[in-house]
Motif scaffolding. Structure first.
Motif, PDB file in Angstrom:
ATOM      1  N   SER A 241      50.088  20.705  47.309  1.00 25.73           N
ATOM      2  CA  SER A 241      51.534  20.713  47.497  1.00 25.73           C
ATOM      3  C   SER A 241      51.919  19.385  48.125  1.00 25.73           C
ATOM      4  O   SER A 241      51.151  18.438  48.115  1.00 25.73           O
ATOM      5  CB  SER A 241      51.948  21.903  48.375  1.00 25.73           C
ATOM      6  N   GLY A 242      53.125  19.314  48.675  1.00 26.06           N
ATOM      7  CA  GLY A 242      53.609  18.067  49.251  1.00 26.06           C
ATOM      8  C   GLY A 242      54.595  17.382  48.326  1.00 26.06           C
ATOM      9  O   GLY A 242      54.701  17.712  47.136  1.00 26.06           O
ATOM     10  N   PRO A 243      55.354  16.406  48.830  1.00 26.78           N
ATOM     11  CA  PRO A 243      56.399  15.744  48.046  1.00 26.78           C
ATOM     12  C   PRO A 243      55.933  15.182  46.705  1.00 26.78           C
ATOM     13  O   PRO A 243      56.620  15.329  45.691  1.00 26.78           O
ATOM     14  CB  PRO A 243      56.875  14.617  48.976  1.00 26.78           C
ATOM     15  N   THR A 244      54.773  14.509  46.676  1.00 30.47           N
ATOM     16  CA  THR A 244      54.308  13.923  45.408  1.00 30.47           C
ATOM     17  C   THR A 244      54.004  14.998  44.374  1.00 30.47           C
ATOM     18  O   THR A 244      54.283  14.820  43.184  1.00 30.47           O
ATOM     19  CB  THR A 244      53.045  13.076  45.632  1.00 30.47           C
ATOM     20  N   ILE A 245      53.448  16.114  44.824  1.00 28.28           N
ATOM     21  CA  ILE A 245      53.088  17.199  43.904  1.00 28.28           C
ATOM     22  C   ILE A 245      54.335  17.928  43.416  1.00 28.28           C
ATOM     23  O   ILE A 245      54.449  18.282  42.233  1.00 28.28           O
ATOM     24  CB  ILE A 245      52.119  18.183  44.579  1.00 28.28           C
ATOM     25  N   LEU A 246      55.279  18.169  44.310  1.00 31.61           N
ATOM     26  CA  LEU A 246      56.518  18.840  43.899  1.00 31.61           C
ATOM     27  C   LEU A 246      57.222  18.033  42.817  1.00 31.61           C
ATOM     28  O   LEU A 246      57.733  18.586  41.838  1.00 31.61           O
ATOM     29  CB  LEU A 246      57.438  19.040  45.105  1.00 31.61           C
ATOM     30  N   SER A 247      57.249  16.712  42.995  1.00 34.68           N
ATOM     31  CA  SER A 247      57.878  15.851  41.983  1.00 34.68           C
ATOM     32  C   SER A 247      57.075  15.860  40.690  1.00 34.68           C
ATOM     33  O   SER A 247      57.636  15.910  39.585  1.00 34.68           O
ATOM     34  CB  SER A 247      57.998  14.424  42.520  1.00 34.68           C
ATOM     35  N   ALA A 248      55.750  15.818  40.801  1.00 40.66           N
ATOM     36  CA  ALA A 248      54.893  15.797  39.615  1.00 40.66           C
ATOM     37  C   ALA A 248      55.027  17.077  38.803  1.00 40.66           C
ATOM     38  O   ALA A 248      54.926  17.062  37.571  1.00 40.66           O
ATOM     39  CB  ALA A 248      53.440  15.583  40.026  1.00 40.66           C
TER      40      ALA A 248
END
Length: 302
Positions: A241-248
Motif C-alpha cells: 500500500s502507500g501513495p505510490t501503490i494507490l496511484s499505480a
C-alpha cells in the motif's frame, strides 16, 4: 415529509452535494447508513486527508487514467481552486505540499469533516442515519426513497454512495445495484486508488515496513512498464500500500503484473555496486545478514 432533494451517502461527495444544493435554497435530506458522517474521510491520507491537488483542470484530467472525458464538465464546474477556497473561507485552512497535494493546516482529517458538518448545519440540511432500501419512482421519474422506517419524497435524488473498495467504511457497492435497478447499465468496476494484494509471503513478512524515496514500476505480463512513480510504499499483511501503490492501482493491466521497487533510485549500477562492496569489506567479519544492515531495512534483508 417532502424534500426538494435527497442525497444518499454521507461521505465528502454527498456532504458537498447537499451543502451546494442547500446554499441554492433547496430543502435537502442527507441519508448516511453509518452511525456517523465521513467515516472513510477520517482515515484518508494517513488521517491527514489529502483534500485535492493544487493544479489546473487540464492537469487533473491528464492524470485520470480511465475515461477522463466523463469528468470534464464536473471538474470545470468545481475545479481545485473552488474546493480550496471553500475550505479556506469556512475556517478549515489548507496548505500545499510536495506534488501539489493539499492538506489541512492542522494535519487532521477531522478538521475537514468538522468544516463540512458545520456547513450542513449552517444551511439546514437534515441528516438521517439510516439505510436506503430502495429509490422510489413514479411515471419513470425518481420521486423519493424508502428507509426501513418510512418513505421520504423528493423531486430529485443524488447517489453518492462511493464505490466498493472499502466495505468496512460503507463502500460496499450498494449504489451500483440501486442505479442498475433504475435502468442504468453498470460497467463492471475495477480497482483504483486501492492497495494491492500480492502472491507469496515476501511482502507479508515485511508487514509494517514503510519505505520512503523509492522508485516503483508496474510491469505487465509482457514486461512493459505501464506506470512508474517515486515516493512512499508500505508493506501490509496482504501485500503493498502507500501513495505510490494507490496511484499505480489505477493503471493495473488485465491479467497478472509485477511491481518492481528500486530501493536506491539515486544510485546508478556502478555506484550501487561500489556501495555494496564497501559494506561487505567493512563488515567482512559479520554474517551476510548483519553485513547488509546499513544498506537495507532489517525486515527486508532475509
Amino acid at each position: 415529509m417532502k424534500y426538494d432533494g435527497i442525497v444518499i451517502g454521507g461521505g465528502p461527495a454527498g456532504m458537498f452535494a447537499a451543502i451546494t444544493a442547500a446554499k441554492q435554497g433547496s430543502k435537502v435530506l442527507l441519508i448516511e447508513k453509518n452511525d456517523r458522517l465521513g467515516k472513510k474521510l477520517l482515515i484518508t491520507g494517513k488521517g491527514r486527508c489529502n483534500v485535492t491537488n493544487n493544479c489546473s483542470v487540464q492537469e487533473v484530467l491528464q492524470n485520470i487514467p480511465r475515461n477522463s472525458r466523463f469528468l470534464f464538465s464536473a471538474i470545470h464546474a468545481c475545479p481545485s481552486e473552488y474546493v480550496i477556497n471553500f475550505f479556506n473561507d469556512n475556517g478549515c485552512l489548507l496548505k500545499t505540499e510536495r506534488g501539489n497535494r493539499v492538506f489541512p493546516v492542522t494535519d487532521r482529517s477531522a478538521s475537514v469533516l468538522d468544516c463540512l458538518k458545520q456547513q450542513l448545519h449552517r444551511y439546514g440540511v437534515k441528516v438521517l442515519n439510516q439505510t436506503v432500501v430502495d429509490i422510489l419512482t413514479q411515471d419513470s421519474q425518481v420521486c423519493g426513497v424508502i428507509t426501513p422506517t418510512e418513505k421520504h419524497l423528493a423531486d430529485w435524488v443524488i447517489l453518492a454512495t462511493g464505490g466498493k473498495s472499502y466495505p468496512a467504511t460503507g463502500s460496499t457497492g450498494q449504489g451500483y445495484s440501486m442505479a442498475e435497478k433504475l435502468g442504468h447499465t453498470i460497467i463492471p468496476p475495477v480497482g483504483s486508488l486501492v492497495p494491492l494484494e500480492t502472491e507469496g509471503t515476501d511482502c507479508q513478512d515485511m508487514q509494517g515496513l514503510s519505505l520512503k524515496n523509492v522508485s516503483v514500476k508496474l510491469v505487465d505480463a509482457k514486461g512493459k512498464t505501464v506506470y512508474s512513480d517515486f515516493g512512499e510504499l508500505l508493506f501490509t499483511h496482504f501485500g503493498v500500500s502507500g501513495p505510490t501503490i494507490l496511484s499505480a492501482s489505477a493503471h493495473l493491466p488485465a491479467g497478472s503484473c509485477s511491481i518492481v521497487i528500486d530501493l536506491k533510485p539515486a544510485l546508478d549500477e556502478n555506484k550501487l555496486d561500489e556501495r555494496i562492496l564497501r559494506d561487505l569489506a567493512l563488515f567482512k567479519n559479520r554474517s551476510m545478514e548483519n553485513a547488509l544492515t546499513d544498506l537495507l531495512p532489517r525486515s527486508m534483508i532475509p
